[in-house]
Design a protein around this motif. Structure first.
Motif, PDB file in Angstrom:
ATOM      1  N   CYS A  88       0.832  -1.215   0.000  1.00  0.00           N
ATOM      2  CA  CYS A  88       0.000   0.000   0.000  1.00  0.00           C
ATOM      3  C   CYS A  88       0.861   1.257   0.000  1.00  0.00           C
ATOM      4  O   CYS A  88       0.573   2.226  -0.719  1.00  0.00           O
ATOM      5  N   CYS A  89       1.918   1.235   0.795  1.00  0.00           N
ATOM      6  CA  CYS A  89       2.811   2.401   0.854  1.00  0.00           C
ATOM      7  C   CYS A  89       3.517   2.629  -0.475  1.00  0.00           C
ATOM      8  O   CYS A  89       3.687   3.768  -0.917  1.00  0.00           O
ATOM      9  N   ARG A  90       3.924   1.540  -1.132  1.00  0.00           N
ATOM     10  CA  ARG A  90       4.610   1.695  -2.412  1.00  0.00           C
ATOM     11  C   ARG A  90       3.658   2.218  -3.481  1.00  0.00           C
ATOM     12  O   ARG A  90       4.037   3.028  -4.328  1.00  0.00           O
ATOM     13  N   ALA A  91       2.415   1.765  -3.449  1.00  0.00           N
ATOM     14  CA  ALA A  91       1.427   2.286  -4.394  1.00  0.00           C
ATOM     15  C   ALA A  91       1.199   3.778  -4.153  1.00  0.00           C
ATOM     16  O   ALA A  91       1.088   4.564  -5.108  1.00  0.00           O
ATOM     17  N   SER A  92       1.154   4.179  -2.890  1.00  0.00           N
ATOM     18  CA  SER A  92       0.995   5.601  -2.561  1.00  0.00           C
ATOM     19  C   SER A  92       2.192   6.407  -3.041  1.00  0.00           C
ATOM     20  O   SER A  92       2.035   7.505  -3.584  1.00  0.00           O
ATOM     21  N   ASP A  93       3.390   5.860  -2.853  1.00  0.00           N
ATOM     22  CA  ASP A  93       4.602   6.553  -3.298  1.00  0.00           C
ATOM     23  C   ASP A  93       4.577   6.801  -4.806  1.00  0.00           C
ATOM     24  O   ASP A  93       4.919   7.892  -5.275  1.00  0.00           O
ATOM     25  N   VAL A  94       4.210   5.771  -5.551  1.00  0.00           N
ATOM     26  CA  VAL A  94       4.174   5.904  -7.011  1.00  0.00           C
ATOM     27  C   VAL A  94       3.158   6.961  -7.420  1.00  0.00           C
ATOM     28  O   VAL A  94       3.415   7.781  -8.314  1.00  0.00           O
ATOM     29  N   TRP A  95       2.015   6.969  -6.758  1.00  0.00           N
ATOM     30  CA  TRP A  95       0.996   7.975  -7.083  1.00  0.00           C
ATOM     31  C   TRP A  95       1.492   9.379  -6.740  1.00  0.00           C
ATOM     32  O   TRP A  95       1.351  10.310  -7.541  1.00  0.00           O
ATOM     33  N   PHE A  96       2.074   9.540  -5.545  1.00  0.00           N
ATOM     34  CA  PHE A  96       2.612  10.844  -5.145  1.00  0.00           C
ATOM     35  C   PHE A  96       3.678  11.312  -6.130  1.00  0.00           C
ATOM     36  O   PHE A  96       3.736  12.489  -6.500  1.00  0.00           O
ATOM     37  N   TRP A  97       4.536  10.388  -6.545  1.00  0.00           N
ATOM     38  CA  TRP A  97       5.632  10.722  -7.456  1.00  0.00           C
ATOM     39  C   TRP A  97       5.083  11.148  -8.815  1.00  0.00           C
ATOM     40  O   TRP A  97       5.519  12.145  -9.398  1.00  0.00           O
ATOM     41  N   THR A  98       4.124  10.399  -9.325  1.00  0.00           N
ATOM     42  CA  THR A  98       3.557  10.706 -10.638  1.00  0.00           C
ATOM     43  C   THR A  98       2.882  12.069 -10.654  1.00  0.00           C
ATOM     44  O   THR A  98       3.067  12.866 -11.581  1.00  0.00           O
TER      45      THR A  98
END
Length: 212
Positions: free
Chosen positions: A126-136
């Motif tokens: 979940c945290c990695r999915a959030s990171d990718v979204w924040f980064w994008t």
């Protein structure tokens, strides 16, 4: 401080950081070879390689491409692919690796229980999915000057930093809870590695709080 002065200050700090990494590499190579490359499983080797050598390579690339003289030769083009993709991506990979190591430690401290392992895996995903979204989303909102100094940080970047701090705080608390139990029940001397775990987690948390 002017933008040019900030660029040179950043470069001096980059050079100092790289010097420390290389120095530490030399003085610990024998221990590293015996403890990691000769006797550890592949997953330990992988996480160690990312933490040790990928970070070293990223720092070298950062030192080269962030040199003010190099940037001037690009006529103000501070290579957005490098600053916004490579640098940010490198930091994210190193943070993911760090959190994976911390979670494995917590998993081991709590007796390698299946439900704890499943919860940690779900939490990590979940945290990695959030990171990718924040980064994008956040990368498009960042603005740089001619010396590649950030002039505008997106709100999503702040949320991403907050998520990292929250994760590390929770992992520190879970480790500290076991540490206090060991001290209270007087079995800490039988597991000296626990002192190392809580020490490393504490330093990591302090550094993250200092950066944020």
């Amino acid at each position: 401080m002017s933008s040019e002065a900030a660029a040179f200050t950043r470069q001096y700090l980059n050079a100092a950081g790289l010097s420390l990494l290389v120095y530490e590499q030399f003085i610990t190579w024998e221990t590293e070879f015996q403890s990691i490359w000769r006797s550890s499983p592949w997953n330990v080797k992988l996480t160690f390689f990312i933490a040790r050598y990928f970070s070293l390579g990223a720092q070298i690339a950062n030192l080269i491409y962030s040199t003010p003289v190099f940037i001037r030769r690009q006529n103000g083009n501070c290579l957005p692919w490098f600053k916004l993709k490579f640098q940010t991506g490198s930091v994210m990979l190193l943070m993911w690796n760090l959190e994976a190591i911390m979670m494995v430690r917590v998993y081991a401290l709590y007796g390698r229980k299946l439900w704890i392992g499943a919860l940690l895996i779900f939490w990590f995903a979940c945290c990695r999915a959030s990171d990718v979204w924040f980064w994008t989303v956040g990368n498009d909102q960042l603005k740089l000057d001619m010396y590649c100094i950030l002039t505008q940080v997106s709100a999503t970047s702040r949320w991403m930093s907050l998520l990292v701090v929250i994760n590390q705080t929770i992992l520190w608390f879970l480790s500290y809870r076991k540490y206090r139990t060991a001290v209270r029940d007087q079995w800490i001397e039988q597991s000296p590695v626990l002192r190392t775990v809580i020490r490393d987690n504490s330093w990591t948390l302090l550094v993250l709080f200092g950066n944020d």
